[in-house]
Design a protein around this motif. Structure first.
Motif, short mmCIF file in Angstrom:
data_model
loop_
_atom_site.label_atom_id
_atom_site.label_comp_id
_atom_site.label_asym_id
_atom_site.label_seq_id
_atom_site.Cartn_x
_atom_site.Cartn_y
_atom_site.Cartn_z
N CYS A 21 3.07 -89.31 6.04
CA CYS A 21 3.56 -89.24 4.49
C CYS A 21 2.38 -88.84 3.59
O CYS A 21 1.19 -89.18 3.76
CB CYS A 21 4.01 -90.54 4.30
SG CYS A 21 4.60 -90.90 2.52
N SER A 47 1.99 -89.99 0.52
CA SER A 47 1.54 -91.18 -0.34
C SER A 47 0.75 -92.12 0.33
O SER A 47 0.46 -91.82 1.70
CB SER A 47 3.11 -91.95 -0.58
OG SER A 47 3.72 -91.07 -1.45
N LYS A 48 0.15 -93.02 -0.42
CA LYS A 48 -0.98 -93.77 -0.09
C LYS A 48 -0.92 -95.07 -0.14
O LYS A 48 -1.65 -96.00 -0.43
CB LYS A 48 -2.34 -93.34 -0.86
CG LYS A 48 -2.68 -91.87 -1.15
CD LYS A 48 -3.43 -91.54 0.20
CE LYS A 48 -3.99 -89.79 0.05
NZ LYS A 48 -3.10 -89.06 -0.14
N CYS A 49 0.60 -95.71 -0.04
CA CYS A 49 0.96 -96.94 -0.32
C CYS A 49 0.05 -97.83 0.67
O CYS A 49 -0.10 -97.87 1.82
CB CYS A 49 2.41 -97.31 0.12
SG CYS A 49 3.46 -96.00 -0.57
N PHE A 54 0.24 -100.95 1.92
CA PHE A 54 0.86 -101.84 3.10
C PHE A 54 1.28 -101.07 4.15
O PHE A 54 1.52 -101.55 5.06
CB PHE A 54 1.67 -102.72 2.35
CG PHE A 54 2.97 -101.88 1.79
CD1 PHE A 54 4.13 -101.24 2.67
CD2 PHE A 54 3.01 -101.27 0.49
CE1 PHE A 54 5.15 -100.65 2.24
CE2 PHE A 54 4.01 -100.42 -0.05
CZ PHE A 54 5.01 -100.20 0.92
N CYS A 55 1.39 -99.59 3.91
CA CYS A 55 2.46 -98.81 4.87
C CYS A 55 1.52 -98.67 6.04
O CYS A 55 0.17 -98.01 5.93
CB CYS A 55 2.84 -97.73 4.28
SG CYS A 55 4.24 -96.80 4.97
N PRO A 111 1.41 -94.05 8.26
CA PRO A 111 0.44 -92.98 7.71
C PRO A 111 -0.94 -93.53 7.75
O PRO A 111 -1.75 -92.49 8.03
CB PRO A 111 0.95 -92.92 6.35
CG PRO A 111 2.41 -93.37 6.21
CD PRO A 111 2.40 -94.54 7.34
N ASP A 162 8.88 -90.35 7.61
CA ASP A 162 8.41 -91.42 6.78
C ASP A 162 8.95 -91.23 5.21
O ASP A 162 9.54 -91.92 4.48
CB ASP A 162 6.90 -91.67 6.21
CG ASP A 162 6.17 -91.98 7.66
OD1 ASP A 162 6.75 -92.82 8.21
OD2 ASP A 162 5.06 -91.34 8.14
N THR A 163 8.94 -90.04 4.92
CA THR A 163 9.59 -89.53 3.55
C THR A 163 10.20 -88.29 3.90
O THR A 163 9.46 -87.07 3.67
CB THR A 163 8.43 -89.61 2.55
OG1 THR A 163 7.89 -90.93 2.35
CG2 THR A 163 9.30 -89.17 1.16
N LYS A 173 11.59 -91.05 -0.98
CA LYS A 173 10.94 -91.70 -2.31
C LYS A 173 11.82 -91.62 -3.49
O LYS A 173 12.76 -90.68 -3.75
CB LYS A 173 9.61 -91.06 -2.49
CG LYS A 173 8.57 -91.89 -2.92
CD LYS A 173 7.28 -91.36 -2.86
CE LYS A 173 6.15 -91.97 -3.87
NZ LYS A 173 4.87 -91.71 -3.66
N GLU A 226 10.41 -101.41 -3.34
CA GLU A 226 9.24 -102.49 -3.25
C GLU A 226 9.10 -103.41 -4.36
O GLU A 226 9.51 -104.74 -3.88
CB GLU A 226 7.76 -101.73 -2.96
CG GLU A 226 7.68 -100.50 -2.34
CD GLU A 226 8.13 -100.42 -0.88
OE1 GLU A 226 8.90 -101.20 -0.41
OE2 GLU A 226 8.26 -99.12 -0.55
N LYS A 273 1.80 -97.09 -5.09
CA LYS A 273 3.07 -96.55 -4.85
C LYS A 273 3.38 -95.19 -5.21
O LYS A 273 4.05 -94.25 -4.64
CB LYS A 273 4.27 -97.45 -5.37
CG LYS A 273 5.77 -97.34 -4.60
CD LYS A 273 5.88 -97.41 -3.25
CE LYS A 273 7.13 -96.66 -2.86
NZ LYS A 273 7.18 -96.67 -1.20
#
Ligand code: SF4
Length: 474
Positions: free
Chosen positions: A208, A210-212, A214-215, A218, A256-257, A284, A308, A320
């Motif tokens: 993914c 994105s760089k969240c 908690f996730c 990825p 993931d996305t 997303k 979230e 997010k």
């Protein structure tokens, strides 16, 4: 080429534990839920003559799986942070049954805690780093562990690691998983509350953008790039799946996305539309209306969307990459098109206070997705959130789940104790679902369809049991 007789096992652990190699946040859910063990099915598809056993959905206990050890030369167990200790016990039981059995562990937990995992038990011969498909295949070919890239192994008294294995770039080199599902799994045993039953899920890509913070995936096994299979490869697998599973009502793309690459998502949608398939996917909350329209016109039924939080500062804290206004606009667009939404929310992320919890509950009620899931922030080792929690002293307990496999609240803040975060989950559900409009719409779905009625009654009972268990634990 000859291969070791290989067993791929999602071990039994907690009752009803959705921790298979396809579940992102491993826990016993509020209602019976099981994701497909796709991450194990993938290497199983690469090892001829192997077998995949997914113990929790099939209701298998340790006594059921222990005798399997005698039939195999290699066992590959998928593990996770919440289930690791139990999975070690299963490995030890298998080894006791067949001392010659070679045992490897795969999954995000061992990918980031390699030495600790190997040190946990002599029953574990090797653990895989990151993506493990071709690593496992080479082990199954009988190669010495020291010659296989991407693993750590026990060598006499010491532990060794081999050089890293680069991520897979040509994703079409991965064979289809659905023939493994058809051979080894019972699709009717897989439930997800918001998906039609029976459903089948698979991936069209990994990673993914994105760089969240908690996730898990990825940051551990999938990577922060979206590596995709070709559209032809995906469509061909869906055609194969339809031949295997005429009873399946819905396909779920568990990338993931899935909407990370909009032109590709539209192209896949158009091709699915020609097949007449009903499908759903992760997205997303930033998909433009034009893309939503193409997807809806071509069989899209539902989007699983990680909102979230309803507080912008928290969304910024967790990187997010979403503004609340754009999430609202996206949700309205999807609703206008008749796309269903399962919205997911997390309580206890950095910056949480009593006020932000209330804000998130109100945000969820305003958005009014068809269904929701409320999780507790889970600092998995290997994530930025975990590092932050350790550094800031937010980690009040190590275990992510309790004795029954349901989520615990491991994070606490100076102004918001972990117990309050934990207690806020059932309150969130009550405030969202026990609204007259929501109850009416759920009742309407049940009245229209007898199958939905039976399923919702079961889920309703399980959900009320979950709420009362929470009260007892609080
Ligand atoms: S967008 Fe979703 S899948 Fe991607 S990093 Fe964030 S939470 Fe994970």
């Amino acid at each position: 080429m000859s291969y070791l007789r290989t067993l791929f096992l999602h071990p039994p652990s907690y009752q009803g534990f959705d921790g298979g190699a396809g579940s992102r946040y491993q826990a016993r859910r509020e209602v019976r839920s099981f994701w497909y063990p796709t991450w194990l099915a993938q290497p199983a598809a690469l090892v001829p003559g192997s077998r995949l056993v997914d113990a929790p959905p099939d209701g298998l206990t340790l006594d059921d799986v222990r005798p399997l050890a005698r039939q195999y030369e290699l066992a590959v167990l998928h593990t996770s942070t919440p289930s690791f200790a139990q999975d070690v016990r299963v490995a030890e039981a298998l080894r006791a049954e067949n001392p010659a059995l070679r045992i490897g562990f795969v999954g995000a937990h061992v990918a980031v805690q390699r030495e600790r995992a190997l040190a946990a038990s002599e029953a574990i011969d090797f653990v895989c780093h990151g993506e493990f498909d071709f690593t496992v295949r080479e082990v199954a070919e009988g190669r010495p562990l020291g010659e296989v890239r991407g693993l750590s192994y026990r060598d006499g008294a010491g532990l060794r690691a081999t050089p890293p294995r680069p991520p897979i770039e040509n994703m079409d080199t991965l064979p289809f998983v659905v023939p493994v599902y058809a051979r080894d799994l019972t699709v009717e045993n897989y439930y997800i509350g918001y998906l039609l039953h029976p459903y089948v899920s698979l991936y069209t890509g990994r990673g993914c953008r994105s760089k969240c913070t908690f996730c898990l995936w990825p940051q551990t096994v999938g990577g922060q790039r979206y590596r995709t299979r070709s559209v032809d490869h995906v469509i061909e697998e869906i055609k194969v799946a339809r031949r295997h599973f005429p009873q399946v009502k819905e396909y779920f793309f568990d990338d993931d996305t899935f909407t990370d690459d909009l032109p590709r998502a539209e192209e896949i949608a158009r091709r699915l539309g020609r097949l007449g398939v009903t499908w759903s996917c992760n997205a997303k909350a930033n998909v433009p209306a034009a893309t939503l329209e193409v997807m809806k016109d071509n069989g899209l039924r539902l989007l699983l969307v990680g909102y979230e939080s309803g507080n912008q500062s928290i969304l910024n804290n967790i990187k997010k990459g979403i503004r609340l206004e754009s999430a609202r606009r996206f949700t309205q667009d999807a609703k206008d098109l008749g796309i269903k939404i399962h919205g997911t929310f997390i309580l206890g992320l950095p910056g949480e206070t009593r006020q932000t919890i209330d804000q998130t509950v109100r945000f969820a009620c305003d958005l009014d997705p068809d269904t929701i899931q409320v999780s507790l922030a889970a600092p998995y080792p290997g994530t930025a959130l975990y590092g932050q929690a350790v550094e800031q002293g937010w980690l009040v307990r190590d275990a992510l789940v309790g004795a029954d496999g349901t989520q615990q609240s491991p994070l606490g803040y100076p102004d918001l104790p972990h117990t309050e975060i934990f207690e806020a989950v059932p309150r969130f559900y009550r405030r969202f679902y026990f609204r007259p409009g929501k109850l009416l719409s759920l009742a309407g779905d049940m009245i229209r369809d007898w199958e939905v009625m039976k399923r919702r009654l079961r889920e309703g009972r399980e959900f009320l049991e979950f709420l009362s268990r929470r009260r007892a634990h609080a």
